[in-house]
Design a protein around this motif. Structure first.
Motif, mmCIF file in Angstrom:
data_model
loop_
_atom_site.group_PDB
_atom_site.id
_atom_site.type_symbol
_atom_site.label_atom_id
_atom_site.label_comp_id
_atom_site.label_asym_id
_atom_site.label_seq_id
_atom_site.Cartn_x
_atom_site.Cartn_y
_atom_site.Cartn_z
ATOM 1 N N LEU A 95 -27.430 6.271 41.193
ATOM 2 C CA LEU A 95 -26.694 5.885 39.980
ATOM 3 C C LEU A 95 -27.468 6.373 38.764
ATOM 4 N N ASN A 96 -26.873 7.305 38.027
ATOM 5 C CA ASN A 96 -27.526 7.869 36.847
ATOM 6 C C ASN A 96 -26.859 7.337 35.581
ATOM 7 N N VAL A 97 -27.673 6.767 34.694
ATOM 8 C CA VAL A 97 -27.181 6.193 33.437
ATOM 9 C C VAL A 97 -27.364 7.234 32.337
ATOM 10 N N TRP A 98 -26.279 7.564 31.614
ATOM 11 C CA TRP A 98 -26.336 8.668 30.669
ATOM 12 C C TRP A 98 -25.337 8.465 29.537
ATOM 13 N N ALA A 99 -25.448 9.345 28.534
ATOM 14 C CA ALA A 99 -24.513 9.349 27.408
ATOM 15 C C ALA A 99 -24.469 10.750 26.820
ATOM 16 N N SER A 100 -23.348 11.107 26.218
ATOM 17 C CA SER A 100 -23.199 12.452 25.658
ATOM 18 C C SER A 100 -24.089 12.672 24.444
ATOM 19 N N TRP A 101 -24.449 11.573 23.733
ATOM 20 C CA TRP A 101 -25.283 11.692 22.531
ATOM 21 C C TRP A 101 -26.774 11.779 22.873
ATOM 22 N N CYS A 102 -27.098 11.649 24.137
ATOM 23 C CA CYS A 102 -28.493 11.634 24.595
ATOM 24 C C CYS A 102 -28.958 13.055 24.890
ATOM 25 N N GLY A 103 -29.867 13.567 24.062
ATOM 26 C CA GLY A 103 -30.373 14.924 24.234
ATOM 27 C C GLY A 103 -30.991 15.180 25.592
ATOM 28 N N PRO A 104 -31.919 14.326 26.066
ATOM 29 C CA PRO A 104 -32.509 14.521 27.393
ATOM 30 C C PRO A 104 -31.480 14.471 28.528
ATOM 31 N N CYS A 105 -30.383 13.706 28.317
ATOM 32 C CA CYS A 105 -29.326 13.668 29.333
ATOM 33 C C CYS A 105 -28.659 15.034 29.443
ATOM 34 N N ARG A 106 -28.363 15.633 28.302
ATOM 35 C CA ARG A 106 -27.744 16.961 28.305
ATOM 36 C C ARG A 106 -28.702 17.998 28.896
ATOM 37 N N ALA A 107 -29.972 17.902 28.502
ATOM 38 C CA ALA A 107 -30.969 18.870 28.981
ATOM 39 C C ALA A 107 -31.177 18.774 30.488
ATOM 40 N N GLY A 108 -31.059 17.561 31.032
ATOM 41 C CA GLY A 108 -31.314 17.361 32.457
ATOM 42 C C GLY A 108 -30.096 17.496 33.341
ATOM 43 N N GLN A 109 -28.919 17.723 32.731
ATOM 44 C CA GLN A 109 -27.680 17.755 33.512
ATOM 45 C C GLN A 109 -27.647 18.913 34.494
ATOM 46 N N GLU A 110 -28.147 20.059 34.099
ATOM 47 C CA GLU A 110 -28.156 21.218 34.991
ATOM 48 C C GLU A 110 -28.966 20.937 36.250
ATOM 49 N N THR A 111 -30.096 20.231 36.087
ATOM 50 C CA THR A 111 -30.920 19.874 37.243
ATOM 51 C C THR A 111 -30.171 18.927 38.169
ATOM 52 N N LEU A 112 -29.489 17.940 37.595
ATOM 53 C CA LEU A 112 -28.726 16.996 38.410
ATOM 54 C C LEU A 112 -27.627 17.709 39.189
ATOM 55 N N VAL A 113 -26.938 18.633 38.531
ATOM 56 C CA VAL A 113 -25.873 19.375 39.204
ATOM 57 C C VAL A 113 -26.447 20.158 40.379
ATOM 58 N N TYR A 145 -21.481 20.829 30.704
ATOM 59 C CA TYR A 145 -22.767 20.892 31.400
ATOM 60 C C TYR A 145 -22.663 20.751 32.913
ATOM 61 N N GLY A 146 -21.478 20.447 33.408
ATOM 62 C CA GLY A 146 -21.310 20.286 34.846
ATOM 63 C C GLY A 146 -21.250 18.820 35.250
ATOM 64 N N ASN A 147 -20.650 18.564 36.408
ATOM 65 C CA ASN A 147 -20.454 17.188 36.875
ATOM 66 C C ASN A 147 -21.013 17.021 38.291
ATOM 67 N N PRO A 148 -22.144 16.323 38.427
ATOM 68 C CA PRO A 148 -22.727 16.109 39.760
ATOM 69 C C PRO A 148 -22.159 14.878 40.468
ATOM 70 N N TYR A 149 -21.284 14.116 39.782
ATOM 71 C CA TYR A 149 -20.901 12.789 40.269
ATOM 72 C C TYR A 149 -19.625 12.798 41.092
ATOM 73 N N GLN A 150 -19.574 11.847 42.025
ATOM 74 C CA GLN A 150 -18.345 11.593 42.755
ATOM 75 C C GLN A 150 -17.450 10.639 41.979
ATOM 76 N N ASP A 151 -18.066 9.807 41.149
ATOM 77 C CA ASP A 151 -17.308 8.967 40.225
ATOM 78 C C ASP A 151 -18.253 8.496 39.120
ATOM 79 N N VAL A 152 -17.672 8.128 37.980
ATOM 80 C CA VAL A 152 -18.461 7.696 36.834
ATOM 81 C C VAL A 152 -17.875 6.408 36.270
ATOM 82 N N ILE A 153 -18.708 5.390 36.139
ATOM 83 C CA ILE A 153 -18.309 4.128 35.530
ATOM 84 C C ILE A 153 -18.384 4.293 34.012
#
Length: 208
Positions: A95-113, A145-153
């Motif tokens: 379970l990954n907690v994230w937000a679009s306004w979060c810079g590190p979330c955007r930067a790390g999205q490619e790795t998660l994918v 940035y890509g979507n690594p998730y099967q679902d998102v709350i």
């Protein structure tokens, strides 16, 4: 009058600061390497999944000594669908907690994918928890940035995140098949964290 205002002004400023600090508790992004915590001896159990935003918040019961309460929140990927704690049932979950306004979330999205395509990733359920965001902006981030998730709350008020004890974004949790939190990591993850900390735990939980 001026004298009275001079004494009241510091109090008003103090109250405003308290309000802003409280509101900003879940609008903090973690841009450092982060910290990890493995919870093994006393896993954090399902009661942590609660939300004061749902109508059935009083539907609580005792079950095997655990205080269980449910949540009902919208799916970011299918807005017409309602998600509950049942999505974590009988499966090991990332379970990954994230937000679009979060810079590190955007930067790390490619790795998660990329990690979501790892051979051993197919054995776990990839879920996201989007907090304090708008539906459009959150969906746009996944498109870009890509979507690594099967679902998102979708947790627009961040209340579920508060109940999870989240203190910043991004935050990655590993849940066992009972929905208990067994691992927390704050900050972006990398291949070393994945191979040295997360994969061994996933294997252990799958076999348990």
């Amino acid at each position: 009058m001026r004298t009275t205002f001079r004494y009241i002004l510091p109090l008003l400023v103090f109250i405003a600061l308290i309000f802003l600090l409280g509101k900003g508790l879940l609008t903090t992004s973690l841009d450092k390497s982060g910290s990890s915590q493995r919870v093994v001896s006393e896993p954090e159990s399902l009661p942590i999944f609660t939300s004061t935003s749902i109508p059935n918040d009083n539907a609580a019961e005792k079950n095997k000594g655990e205080y269980r309460r449910s949540f009902r929140l919208q799916s970011l990927m299918e807005p017409s669908k309602v998600l509950t704690q049942d999505i974590f049932k009988d499966k090991v979950t990332l379970l990954n907690v994230w937000a679009s306004w979060c810079g590190p979330c955007r930067a790390g999205q490619e790795t998660l994918v990329a990690l979501s395509k790892h051979p051993q990733s197919g054995s776990i359920f990839w879920a996201g928890l989007n907090i304090n965001d708008t539906l459009d902006e959150a969906q746009r981030m996944l498109q870009i940035y890509g979507n690594p998730y099967q679902d998102v709350i979708y947790d627009p008020k961040g209340r579920l995140a508060v109940n999870l004890g989240i203190r910043g974004t991004p935050a990655l949790l590993i849940l066992d098949k009972k929905g208990s939190i067994r691992y927390r990591h704050y900050g972006p993850i990398n291949i070393s964290i994945w191979e040295e900390e997360i994969l061994p735990l996933i294997k252990e939980l799958q076999e348990g």
